[in-house]
Design a protein around this motif. Structure first.
Motif, PDB file in Angstrom:
ATOM      1  N   CYS A  92      41.692  39.752  35.434  1.00  0.00           N
ATOM      2  CA  CYS A  92      41.737  38.334  35.051  1.00  0.00           C
ATOM      3  C   CYS A  92      40.969  37.512  36.096  1.00  0.00           C
ATOM      4  O   CYS A  92      40.523  38.038  37.109  1.00  0.00           O
ATOM      5  N   THR A  93      40.836  36.221  35.833  1.00  0.00           N
ATOM      6  CA  THR A  93      40.074  35.372  36.753  1.00  0.00           C
ATOM      7  C   THR A  93      40.678  35.421  38.161  1.00  0.00           C
ATOM      8  O   THR A  93      39.951  35.533  39.151  1.00  0.00           O
ATOM      9  N   SER A  94      42.020  35.363  38.227  1.00  0.00           N
ATOM     10  CA  SER A  94      42.661  35.356  39.543  1.00  0.00           C
ATOM     11  C   SER A  94      42.428  36.675  40.286  1.00  0.00           C
ATOM     12  O   SER A  94      41.990  36.689  41.442  1.00  0.00           O
ATOM     13  N   CYS A  95      42.696  37.802  39.605  1.00  0.00           N
ATOM     14  CA  CYS A  95      42.491  39.119  40.248  1.00  0.00           C
ATOM     15  C   CYS A  95      41.033  39.302  40.655  1.00  0.00           C
ATOM     16  O   CYS A  95      40.744  39.822  41.738  1.00  0.00           O
ATOM     17  N   SER A  96      40.101  38.868  39.778  1.00  0.00           N
ATOM     18  CA  SER A  96      38.676  39.045  40.086  1.00  0.00           C
ATOM     19  C   SER A  96      38.284  38.238  41.319  1.00  0.00           C
ATOM     20  O   SER A  96      37.543  38.724  42.176  1.00  0.00           O
ATOM     21  N   LYS A  97      38.788  37.007  41.379  1.00  0.00           N
ATOM     22  CA  LYS A  97      38.452  36.184  42.556  1.00  0.00           C
ATOM     23  C   LYS A  97      39.003  36.810  43.829  1.00  0.00           C
ATOM     24  O   LYS A  97      38.352  36.777  44.876  1.00  0.00           O
ATOM     25  N   ILE A  98      40.210  37.377  43.748  1.00  0.00           N
ATOM     26  CA  ILE A  98      40.792  38.019  44.944  1.00  0.00           C
ATOM     27  C   ILE A  98      39.945  39.233  45.327  1.00  0.00           C
ATOM     28  O   ILE A  98      39.603  39.435  46.492  1.00  0.00           O
ATOM     29  N   ASN A  99      39.568  40.038  44.323  1.00  0.00           N
ATOM     30  CA  ASN A  99      38.736  41.213  44.616  1.00  0.00           C
ATOM     31  C   ASN A  99      37.394  40.818  45.224  1.00  0.00           C
ATOM     32  O   ASN A  99      36.870  41.519  46.091  1.00  0.00           O
ATOM     33  N   ASP A 100      36.828  39.695  44.756  1.00  0.00           N
ATOM     34  CA  ASP A 100      35.517  39.270  45.256  1.00  0.00           C
ATOM     35  C   ASP A 100      35.619  38.469  46.555  1.00  0.00           C
ATOM     36  O   ASP A 100      34.596  38.040  47.098  1.00  0.00           O
ATOM     37  N   GLY A 101      36.857  38.237  47.019  1.00  0.00           N
ATOM     38  CA  GLY A 101      37.040  37.489  48.268  1.00  0.00           C
ATOM     39  C   GLY A 101      36.715  36.016  48.131  1.00  0.00           C
ATOM     40  O   GLY A 101      36.363  35.370  49.124  1.00  0.00           O
ATOM     41  N   ILE A 102      36.820  35.464  46.913  1.00  0.00           N
ATOM     42  CA  ILE A 102      36.458  34.048  46.733  1.00  0.00           C
ATOM     43  C   ILE A 102      37.626  33.216  46.202  1.00  0.00           C
ATOM     44  O   ILE A 102      37.433  32.099  45.756  1.00  0.00           O
ATOM     45  N   HIS A 103      38.842  33.787  46.236  1.00  0.00           N
ATOM     46  CA  HIS A 103      39.990  32.993  45.788  1.00  0.00           C
ATOM     47  C   HIS A 103      40.321  31.972  46.877  1.00  0.00           C
ATOM     48  O   HIS A 103      40.498  32.348  48.038  1.00  0.00           O
ATOM     49  N   PRO A 104      40.387  30.682  46.508  1.00  0.00           N
ATOM     50  CA  PRO A 104      40.574  29.659  47.557  1.00  0.00           C
ATOM     51  C   PRO A 104      41.930  29.754  48.260  1.00  0.00           C
ATOM     52  O   PRO A 104      42.080  29.223  49.362  1.00  0.00           O
ATOM     53  N   ASP A 105      42.903  30.417  47.657  1.00  0.00           N
ATOM     54  CA  ASP A 105      44.240  30.459  48.256  1.00  0.00           C
ATOM     55  C   ASP A 105      44.581  31.815  48.874  1.00  0.00           C
ATOM     56  O   ASP A 105      45.666  31.981  49.426  1.00  0.00           O
TER      57      ASP A 105
END
Ligand SMILES: [Zn+2]
Length: 295
Positions: free
Chosen positions: A64-77
């Motif tokens: 999902c968007t959240s998991c993908s952002k975490i995997n890519d190191g770009i989740h702001p939180d």
């Protein structure tokens, strides 16, 4: 990247964390202690994904968007505090700039914000002291996970403020198996990159040229799966940016590659036949009959 259920060789740790997630009792500060390569940081990321996953809350989907952002190191939180400079330390300035000011604000988009430290021993005295008060009373919806190979070298005050989770060393057999899988994953990643590049520069014929080079059916399937995923992500990103024309192009690519994947799997063809199927499916022609050749 992995979800909690996919973490290898740490079933006790995974059970403990899943119970905490299910019961709403995830500690605000954890100390993940264990030898190098035992999966501490991967597990920390998996826990952050599980808690913030949009598709499978409490479990994590890796997609999902959240998991993908975490995997890519770009989740702001979800932030990782990185060592800096020649000495590889986490300086006090990092804590003062990247942690303390953020704590006064609510998370941007996450259910719960995470600060991860891949090697807590990189925080020397001043940095560790700066973090201490926060570890004592972290704000709501904020978690710290400190990973360490040498817990005894951390300040006792840091240790006492975190719930300790011990990771076991992986068996040599499992390490060897994971090493082999890593190598295959890297081959697949490189192939999917080549396929994507060719898709951009030479269209379908380019993909076919790459696919023909690839004798190994498993690798080809893995690479195509990654391409489908990449197309889906690109389509989603274009749609979010209200670029519907690009979104359609990406979605069409994804469905073409998906068609060929289904054909390859259904017929369980060996390498060459798999590629022939791919050629035909990508050209949008009807699939030929395939004799029952098994790989
Ligand atoms: Zn997810």
């Amino acid at each position: 990247m992995l979800t909690l259920d996919e973490v290898r060789g740490q079933s006790r740790v995974v059970e403990l964390l899943k119970r905490a997630v299910d019961g709403g009792r995830v500690a605000q500060s954890y100390l993940f202690a264990g030898p190098q390569g035992s999966g501490k940081y991967t597990t920390a990321l998996a826990l952050a994904k599980a808690i913030n996953c949009l598709s499978a809350p409490g479990v994590g989907c890796d997609d999902c968007t959240s998991c993908s952002k975490i995997n890519d190191g770009i989740h702001p939180d979800i932030r990782t505090l990185e060592p800096e400079g020649a000495k590889g330390n986490i300086p006090i300035a990092t804590i003062r700039k990247q942690v303390i000011p953020v704590l006064a604000m609510a998370p941007h988009e996450a259910n719960a914000r995470f600060f991860l430290v891949a090697e807590a021993n990189a925080m020397l005295g001043p940095a560790a002291n700066a973090l201490l008060k926060t570890l004592e009373e972290p704000p709501e919806r904020t978690h710290f996970i400190l990973c360490t190979q040498a817990p005894s070298q951390l300040l006792p005050t840091i240790r006492s403020r975190c719930q300790r989770v011990n990771f076991q060393p992986l068996s040599p057999e499992l390490r060897a198996q994971m090493h082999g899988e890593d190598e295959q994953a890297e081959t697949i990643r490189q192939l999917s990159e080549r396929i994507s590049e060719q898709m951009d520069s030479s269209g379908l014929d380019g993909i076919l040229a790459v696919a023909k080079d690839t004798g190994d059916r498993t690798t080809l399937i893995g690479a195509l799966e990654q391409c489908v995923q990449a197309c889906h992500h690109a389509a989603r990103a274009s749609a979010t940016a209200v670029d519907l024309a690009s979104a359609k192009v990406h979605a069409r690519r994804a469905s073409k590659i998906l068609e060929s994947l289904v054909a390859i799997r259904e017929h369980n063809a060996h390498g060459q036949l798999a590629v022939e199927h791919l050629l035909v499916a990508l050209r949008g022609l009807p699939l030929p009959r395939v004799s029952g050749v098994r790989s």
